[in-house]
Design a protein around this motif. Structure first.
Motif, PDB file in Angstrom:
ATOM      1  N   CYS A 288       0.847  -1.203   0.000  1.00 29.74           N
ATOM      2  CA  CYS A 288       0.000   0.000   0.000  1.00 29.74           C
ATOM      3  C   CYS A 288       0.881   1.251   0.000  1.00 29.74           C
ATOM      4  O   CYS A 288       1.844   1.330   0.762  1.00 29.74           O
TER       5      CYS A 288
ATOM      6  N   CYS B 220      -0.049   4.535   6.264  1.00 30.55           N
ATOM      7  CA  CYS B 220      -0.602   4.922   7.562  1.00 30.55           C
ATOM      8  C   CYS B 220       0.370   4.447   8.648  1.00 30.55           C
ATOM      9  O   CYS B 220       0.861   3.312   8.603  1.00 30.55           O
TER      10      CYS B 220
ATOM     11  N   CYS C 170      -0.196   0.932  10.447  1.00 29.94           N
ATOM     12  CA  CYS C 170      -0.673  -0.214   9.661  1.00 29.94           C
ATOM     13  C   CYS C 170       0.459  -1.097   9.171  1.00 29.94           C
ATOM     14  O   CYS C 170       1.499  -0.602   8.724  1.00 29.94           O
TER      15      CYS C 170
ATOM     16  N   ASN D 198      -8.403  -0.273   7.149  1.00 31.40           N
ATOM     17  CA  ASN D 198      -8.824  -0.879   5.898  1.00 31.40           C
ATOM     18  C   ASN D 198      -8.761  -2.387   6.016  1.00 31.40           C
ATOM     19  O   ASN D 198      -8.024  -3.053   5.344  1.00 31.40           O
TER      20      ASN D 198
HETATM   21  S1  SF4 Z   1      -4.513   1.359   6.715  1.00 36.64           S
HETATM   22 FE1  SF4 Z   1      -5.175   0.963   4.616  1.00 36.64          FE
HETATM   23  S2  SF4 Z   1      -4.640   2.845   3.528  1.00 36.64           S
HETATM   24 FE2  SF4 Z   1      -3.474   2.874   5.437  1.00 36.64          FE
HETATM   25  S3  SF4 Z   1      -1.490   1.931   4.891  1.00 36.64           S
HETATM   26 FE3  SF4 Z   1      -2.838   0.297   5.669  1.00 36.64          FE
HETATM   27  S4  SF4 Z   1      -3.763  -0.592   3.799  1.00 36.64           S
HETATM   28 FE4  SF4 Z   1      -2.933   1.427   3.262  1.00 36.64          FE
END
Ligand code: SF4
Length: 379
Positions: A117, A121, A124, A368
Motif C-alpha cells: 500500500c 498509515c 498499519c 482498511n
Molecule cells: S490502513 Fe489501509 S490505507 Fe493505510 S497503509 Fe494500511 S492498507 Fe494502506
C-alpha cells in the motif's frame, strides 16, 4: 507450444463485450462469449475441460490462448469465528491477501487492490513496506472467485439454494482509488448480470480520500458504498497519521458531500481509535461536526497493536466513552468488533509473516480491514 503468459488472455479480468470481440476476431461464434462468461463468473469453473457446452476444438483453443486463474492459494488460516484469510500468490510470485467473512445472512469477501500500500498509515502493517505494484482487474476479480469457491467447498449440502458470495468490501491491501481503472473494471465485472451479479449497494469501496477520484467515482453511475478512512478530524493530526492525508480536509469532505449528492449513497466514516492520540473530547466534537455535515454514520474500530509500532489499543471503557461523546453530539456511531482476530485478519499481516516467519503472529486491525464490515461490539 502455448504462448507465454504475457501473450495469453487472463479471462477473469474481461468484460463480456471484450470477450465477444476477442472470440469473433478469432473466427469463433459471438454467443460463445456469453457461455464462457457464465462458466468463469457464475459457475466459477477452474478449467476449460468443465465447459461441456463448448466444442472440444474451442476448449483446446482456449486452453492454448487463455488462462482462467493465475493465482494460487499459498496459505490459508481460519479464525475461531469462521473468518478465513487466504494468501494468494500471483503469476509473478507477488502475494496478496483476501478474506472471507461468513455470516448467517451473507458472505463477504474483503479484496486487495494493490500489492502492498502506498498510503503508509503510521499504524498499519500493509503500509510499512510501501506499494510494489497495482493489481489488474483480473487479479482483483480472481480474489472474489477464490472466496466463492471456498464458500461452495464449505456449503451445507442440505441447503436448498447454494450459498453465494453476496458482499464485497474493497478494504484489503492497497488504496483502491490509486488503482482506479483496474478497480472500476473489476467492480463492473463483480456487479454485472453476466458477471458475479453482486448488487452495487453490496459493494463497499474504502479510501483514505483522493478528492478528484471520489468525484470521478460519483459520475460512474454506480451506487457503490463509500467508506472514508478518516482517523483524525483535524488537518495536522491527520497528516501525521495518514501520510496521504495532506490533501486539505475541506476539499476531501466537499468531494464526499458531492458523492452523497450525486449517488444518494451515504458515506461512512471509519475511525480507528488510537489510545491517547485521537480520542479527546475535542476530537469527538470535531468528528461529530464532520459527520453531521455529511449526514453519515461513524464506524469506530479499536486499534490492535502491530509489533514495532508505537500505538496502543484503548480500553473498551475508553472506546465506549468516545462513542457516547459522539452520540451526545447527535451522531450515529457504532463500535465495531474485529472479525478473525486470531488469524492476523488485518491487511498485510499474514503476508508479512509469510515473508518473514521470524516475525511471529501479530494481532491486528488497521482500518482498511474486514473489521469495517464486522458486527457492532455488544453494548
Ligand atoms: S490502513 Fe489501509 S490505507 Fe493505510 S497503509 Fe494500511 S492498507 Fe494502506
Amino acid at each position: 507450444m502455448s504462448p507465454p503468459q504475457s501473450e495469453r488472455r487472463h479471462l477473469l479480468g474481461e468484460e463480456l463485450p471484450a470477450l465477444r470481440q476477442w472470440l469473433t476476431d478469432n473466427r469463433q461464434e459471438r454467443y460463445r462469449a456469453d457461455q464462457l462468461a457464465d462458466w468463469i463468473y457464475r459457475q466459477a469453473a477452474e478449467s476449460f475441460e468443465q465447459m461441456s457446452n463448448l466444442s472440444k476444438g474451442l476448449r483446446a483453443w482456449l486452453a492454448e490462448h487463455a488462462d482462467i486463474y493465475r493465482a494460487r492459494a499459498a496459505a490459508e488460516s481460519v479464525a475461531q469465528d469462521g473468518t478465513r484469510k487466504l494468501l494468494l500468490a500471483c503469476g509473478d510470485g507477488e502475494t496478496v491477501e483476501t478474506v472471507w467473512i461468513p455470516e448467517v445472512a451473507r458472505h463477504t469477501a474483503c479484496l486487495s487492490s494493490q500489492v502492498g500500500c502506498p498510503v503508509g498509515c503510521r499504524f498499519c502493517a500493509s503500509g510499512l513496506e510501501g506499494v510494489r505494484r497495482n493489481l489488474s482487474a483480473g487479479e482483483i476479480v480472481e480474489q472474489a472467485l477464490h472466496v466463492q469457491r471456498l464458500i461452495a467447498a464449505h456449503a451445507d449440502p442440505s441447503q436448498e439454494r447454494p450459498a453465494r458470495l453476496s458482499n464485497i468490501v474493497l478494504m484489503g491491501m492497497g488504496e483502491p482509488l490509486a488503482n482506479y481503472e483496474a478497480v472500476m473494471q473489476a467492480v463492473r465485472i463483480l456487479n454485472a448480470s453476466w458477471g458475479l451479479g453482486i448488487g452495487a449497494r453490496k459493494i463497499t469501496l474504502s479510501t483514505v480520500g483522493l478528492p478528484k477520484q471520489i468525484r470521478r467515482l460519483a459520475g460512474e453511475g454506480l451506487q457503490l458504498n463509500l467508506a472514508l478512512s478518516l482517523h483524525a478530524p483535524e488537518q495536522k493530526l491527520r497528516e501525521e497519521l495518514v501520510p496521504w492525508g495532506k490533501v486539505p480536509l475541506k476539499e476531501l469532505l466537499d468531494a464526499c458531500h458531492h458523492y452523497f449528492e450525486q449517488t444518494g449513497r451515504e458515506v461512512t466514516l471509519e475511525y480507528v481509535l488510537l489510545e491517547g492520540i485521537n480520542m479527546e473530547a475535542r476530537h469527538a466534537a470535531e468528528l461529530a461536526r464532520i459527520a453531521r455535515r455529511l449526514r453519515c454514520n461513524v464506524n469506530l474500530l479499536r486499534y490492535n497493536p502491530v509489533p514495532g509500532l508505537p500505538f496502543g489499543r484503548p480500553s473498551g471503557e475508553a472506546a465506549y466513552a468516545f462513542q457516547r461523546e459522539l452520540r451526545s453530539h447527535g451522531v450515529n456511531a457504532h463500535l465495531r468488533t474485529s472479525r478473525g482476530q486470531d488469524i492476523e485478519a488485518a491487511c498485510g499481516q499474514l503476508r508479512r509473516r509469510k515473508a518473514d516467519p521470524a516475525e511471529g503472529p501479530v494481532a491486528e486491525s488497521p482500518p482498511n480491514s474486514p473489521t469495517a464490515e464486522s458486527s457492532p461490539e455488544p453494548e
